[in-house]
Design a protein around this motif. Structure first.
Motif, PDB file in Angstrom:
ATOM      1  N   SER A   1       0.861  -1.401   0.012  1.00 49.52           N
ATOM      2  CA  SER A   1      -0.036  -0.118   0.107  1.00 49.52           C
ATOM      3  C   SER A   1       0.758   1.466  -0.067  1.00 49.52           C
ATOM      4  O   SER A   1       0.491   2.454  -0.405  1.00 49.52           O
ATOM      5  N   LEU A   2       2.206   1.266   0.296  1.00 47.80           N
ATOM      6  CA  LEU A   2       3.037   2.378   0.407  1.00 47.80           C
ATOM      7  C   LEU A   2       4.039   2.246  -0.923  1.00 47.80           C
ATOM      8  O   LEU A   2       4.797   3.346  -0.847  1.00 47.80           O
ATOM      9  N   ALA A   3       3.874   1.300  -1.926  1.00 47.22           N
ATOM     10  CA  ALA A   3       4.983   1.412  -3.031  1.00 47.22           C
ATOM     11  C   ALA A   3       4.730   2.779  -3.806  1.00 47.22           C
ATOM     12  O   ALA A   3       5.775   3.108  -4.275  1.00 47.22           O
TER      13      ALA A   3
ATOM     14  N   ILE B   1       6.449  10.017  -0.387  1.00 47.05           N
ATOM     15  CA  ILE B   1       7.447  10.101   0.894  1.00 47.05           C
ATOM     16  C   ILE B   1       8.389   8.915   0.649  1.00 47.05           C
ATOM     17  O   ILE B   1       9.714   9.199   0.402  1.00 47.05           O
ATOM     18  N   VAL B   2       7.993   7.672   0.418  1.00 44.17           N
ATOM     19  CA  VAL B   2       8.763   6.342   0.332  1.00 44.17           C
ATOM     20  C   VAL B   2       9.334   6.415  -1.043  1.00 44.17           C
ATOM     21  O   VAL B   2      10.329   5.887  -1.053  1.00 44.17           O
ATOM     22  N   ARG B   3       8.842   7.024  -2.195  1.00 41.22           N
ATOM     23  CA  ARG B   3       9.333   6.905  -3.467  1.00 41.22           C
ATOM     24  C   ARG B   3      10.570   7.799  -3.292  1.00 41.22           C
ATOM     25  O   ARG B   3      11.676   7.583  -3.862  1.00 41.22           O
ATOM     26  N   ALA B   4      10.645   8.950  -2.738  1.00 39.38           N
ATOM     27  CA  ALA B   4      11.386   9.874  -2.774  1.00 39.38           C
ATOM     28  C   ALA B   4      12.519   9.312  -1.792  1.00 39.38           C
ATOM     29  O   ALA B   4      13.863   9.690  -2.277  1.00 39.38           O
ATOM     30  N   SER B   5      12.126   8.716  -0.766  1.00 33.40           N
ATOM     31  CA  SER B   5      13.306   8.128   0.090  1.00 33.40           C
ATOM     32  C   SER B   5      14.097   7.222  -0.525  1.00 33.40           C
ATOM     33  O   SER B   5      15.454   6.906  -0.513  1.00 33.40           O
ATOM     34  N   ILE B   6      13.375   6.364  -1.545  1.00 28.79           N
ATOM     35  CA  ILE B   6      14.182   5.489  -2.384  1.00 28.79           C
ATOM     36  C   ILE B   6      14.807   6.006  -3.397  1.00 28.79           C
ATOM     37  O   ILE B   6      16.031   5.654  -3.828  1.00 28.79           O
ATOM     38  N   ASP B   7      14.251   6.995  -4.217  1.00 34.28           N
ATOM     39  CA  ASP B   7      15.086   7.763  -5.182  1.00 34.28           C
ATOM     40  C   ASP B   7      16.352   8.394  -4.630  1.00 34.28           C
ATOM     41  O   ASP B   7      17.340   8.188  -5.421  1.00 34.28           O
ATOM     42  N   ARG B   8      16.148   8.840  -3.526  1.00 32.18           N
ATOM     43  CA  ARG B   8      17.540   9.400  -3.107  1.00 32.18           C
ATOM     44  C   ARG B   8      18.507   8.665  -2.735  1.00 32.18           C
ATOM     45  O   ARG B   8      19.587   8.908  -2.519  1.00 32.18           O
ATOM     46  N   LEU B   9      18.353   7.592  -2.647  1.00 29.57           N
ATOM     47  CA  LEU B   9      19.321   6.450  -2.635  1.00 29.57           C
ATOM     48  C   LEU B   9      20.165   6.165  -3.967  1.00 29.57           C
ATOM     49  O   LEU B   9      21.205   5.441  -3.894  1.00 29.57           O
ATOM     50  N   GLY B  10      19.528   6.843  -4.978  1.00 25.79           N
ATOM     51  CA  GLY B  10      20.430   6.553  -6.042  1.00 25.79           C
ATOM     52  C   GLY B  10      20.625   5.306  -6.603  1.00 25.79           C
ATOM     53  O   GLY B  10      19.913   4.244  -6.555  1.00 25.79           O
ATOM     54  N   ALA B  11      21.797   4.814  -7.160  1.00 23.74           N
ATOM     55  CA  ALA B  11      22.086   3.638  -7.799  1.00 23.74           C
ATOM     56  C   ALA B  11      22.143   2.601  -6.688  1.00 23.74           C
ATOM     57  O   ALA B  11      22.301   1.390  -6.879  1.00 23.74           O
ATOM     58  N   ALA B  12      22.311   2.970  -5.451  1.00 22.29           N
ATOM     59  CA  ALA B  12      22.482   2.015  -4.297  1.00 22.29           C
ATOM     60  C   ALA B  12      21.236   1.129  -4.172  1.00 22.29           C
ATOM     61  O   ALA B  12      20.965   0.040  -3.607  1.00 22.29           O
ATOM     62  N   ALA B  13      19.712   1.787  -4.611  1.00 23.99           N
ATOM     63  CA  ALA B  13      18.722   1.298  -4.322  1.00 23.99           C
ATOM     64  C   ALA B  13      18.550  -0.078  -5.508  1.00 23.99           C
ATOM     65  O   ALA B  13      18.795   0.071  -6.697  1.00 23.99           O
ATOM     66  N   LEU B  14      18.247  -1.178  -4.484  1.00 22.52           N
ATOM     67  CA  LEU B  14      17.692  -2.355  -5.379  1.00 22.52           C
ATOM     68  C   LEU B  14      16.365  -2.549  -5.485  1.00 22.52           C
ATOM     69  O   LEU B  14      15.757  -1.732  -5.052  1.00 22.52           O
ATOM     70  N   PRO B  15      15.906  -3.470  -6.466  1.00 18.48           N
ATOM     71  CA  PRO B  15      14.484  -3.631  -6.753  1.00 18.48           C
ATOM     72  C   PRO B  15      13.735  -3.673  -5.481  1.00 18.48           C
ATOM     73  O   PRO B  15      13.892  -4.596  -4.753  1.00 18.48           O
ATOM     74  N   MET B  16      12.551  -3.211  -5.406  1.00 16.46           N
ATOM     75  CA  MET B  16      11.886  -3.300  -4.046  1.00 16.46           C
ATOM     76  C   MET B  16      11.195  -4.688  -3.896  1.00 16.46           C
ATOM     77  O   MET B  16      10.693  -5.266  -4.814  1.00 16.46           O
ATOM     78  N   PHE B  17      11.128  -5.039  -2.754  1.00 17.55           N
ATOM     79  CA  PHE B  17      10.369  -6.118  -2.279  1.00 17.55           C
ATOM     80  C   PHE B  17       9.015  -5.593  -1.452  1.00 17.55           C
ATOM     81  O   PHE B  17       9.184  -4.961  -0.674  1.00 17.55           O
ATOM     82  N   ARG B  18       7.982  -6.190  -2.071  1.00 15.76           N
ATOM     83  CA  ARG B  18       6.743  -5.605  -1.542  1.00 15.76           C
ATOM     84  C   ARG B  18       5.742  -6.751  -1.462  1.00 15.76           C
ATOM     85  O   ARG B  18       4.625  -6.484  -1.237  1.00 15.76           O
TER      86      ARG B  18
END
Length: 379
Positions: free
Chosen positions: A36-38, A42-59
């Motif tokens: 429900s938060l995918a 705020i969640v998207r921005a938090s992940i986007d700001r991780l840049g290239a370090a972010a792996l595919p989301m587990f949901r």
């Protein structure tokens, strides 16, 4: 004294998560996100700001943390080899991350092996901790008030038996907690309030624990006062950020007993009511906590007086004070309001006898009939 997670409160997750990841020097971050938060901004921005370090989301998360979810997340962690987990969500999501982290550390790959990792309580309700150490660090960004982020215990449901098992390790709790009241303000009000009662349950059963002590009592009673103020204010105005913030502070303090003291029957029976009848965690506390208070009252007059005072009802019954507070938030106080079939209750009683917290209840519970007495009072 147990190690405490580092808590960042009143923080903006989209800034803080990236800052913390950078400080730790991590290069591969696995976001674990309640479905429900995918798409939450705020969640998207938090992940986007991780840049290239972010792996595919587990949901692929589910309520009550079924074993299959834990095993799927374990497989995802092994596949992606992250050096940091960041979990956004409530208690089920956080417990999944904690237990999967422990599973990776112990080489658990299947249902039977996961079952073997569970903590089995002794006759006093003491669950032994696993000697395994969770090695992958976790940042938890809670969006409910369940306090799973402080737990060295996590719960997962074996759907084959319908039993919710506890998993315990001194390293199970997340390393860092980020409390973002702006993100919290997006949580549906009924979920926010009901999980808030779950934290009320933490505070109450800390004070009523067989292991109660001045340290945990002081924190729990202050936490109950903060939860009373914050939940009432959030109920009156769901957009009130200060109210959401006070709720999160209340969760922190009321959860001070997690892993330090044994809880009682409200928690233990709540595990089984959730696993068997599908009742959400917060709602189990709404209906069970007043009934358990009444059951324990003959052996806890002085302790219950302190609880009543924390709810502004000095000199009155703690059972009534807590029940009236729950009702004032528009939440159910009886099983009948949750459409729980009476035929499920004997199974709750039967399986509840083996629960660590039921075994540790302040007033000893010696039979399934003792549990049925509580469940009938909750109807």
């Amino acid at each position: 004294m147990l190690a405490q997670p580092s808590v960042h409160y009143g923080a903006h997750a989209e800034d803080k998560v990236a800052e913390l990841a950078q400080l730790r020097g991590v290069q591969r971050v696995l976001p674990i996100v309640t479905s429900s938060l995918a798409e939450n901004p705020i969640v998207r921005a938090s992940i986007d700001r991780l840049g290239a370090a972010a792996l595919p989301m587990f949901r692929d998360l589910k309520p009550h943390t079924p074993f299959d979810v834990v095993l799927a997340l374990t497989a995802a962690i092994e596949r992606h080899a992250p050096d940091l987990l960041v979990v956004f969500g409530g208690g089920s999501a956080i417990d999944a991350a904690k237990i999967a982290g422990l599973s990776v550390a112990t080489g658990v790959r299947d249902h039977e092996a996961l079952l073997g990792l569970r903590s089995i309580p002794d006759a006093l309700g003491v669950s032994q901790a696993s000697p395994a150490k969770r090695s992958i660090p976790i940042i938890a960004v809670p969006t409910t008030l369940s306090a799973a982020e402080f737990g060295i215990i996590g719960g997962a449901t074996d759907t084959r038996s319908g039993i919710k098992h506890l998993f315990k390790s001194d390293t199970l709790a997340p390393d860092i907690i980020v409390y973002d009241p702006w993100l919290g303000a997006g949580t549906p009000l009924d979920l926010w309030l009901s999980t808030g009662i779950r934290s009320v349950d933490h505070g109450v059963e800390t004070v009523l624990s067989r292991d109660a002590n001045p340290f945990t009592d002081a924190l729990a009673l202050r936490g109950l006062a903060l939860l009373r103020e914050g939940l009432s204010a959030a109920h009156a105005d769901p957009a009130n950020i200060e109210a959401r913030h006070r709720c999160q502070l209340g969760v922190w303090l009321a959860g001070s007993g997690i892993g330090r003291v044994r809880y009682g029957a409200s928690h233990g029976l709540g595990h089984q009511l959730g696993a068997i009848a599908g009742v959400p965690h917060g709602m189990t506390s709404c209906v069970l906590l007043p009934a358990v208070l009444a059951f324990n009252e003959p052996v806890s007059h002085e302790r219950q007086a302190e609880i009543a005072a924390a709810f502004g009802a000095a000199g009155k019954s703690a059972t009534d004070a807590v029940r009236h507070f729950i009702a004032s938030l528009g939440l159910p106080t009886q099983l009948s309001e949750l459409a729980v079939d009476d035929s499920a209750l004997p199974r709750v009683a039967e399986t509840g006898l083996g629960n660590a917290f039921v075994k540790a209840n302040l007033r000893p519970i010696q039979s399934a009939e003792d549990i049925m007495m509580i469940l009938r009072a909750a109807r």
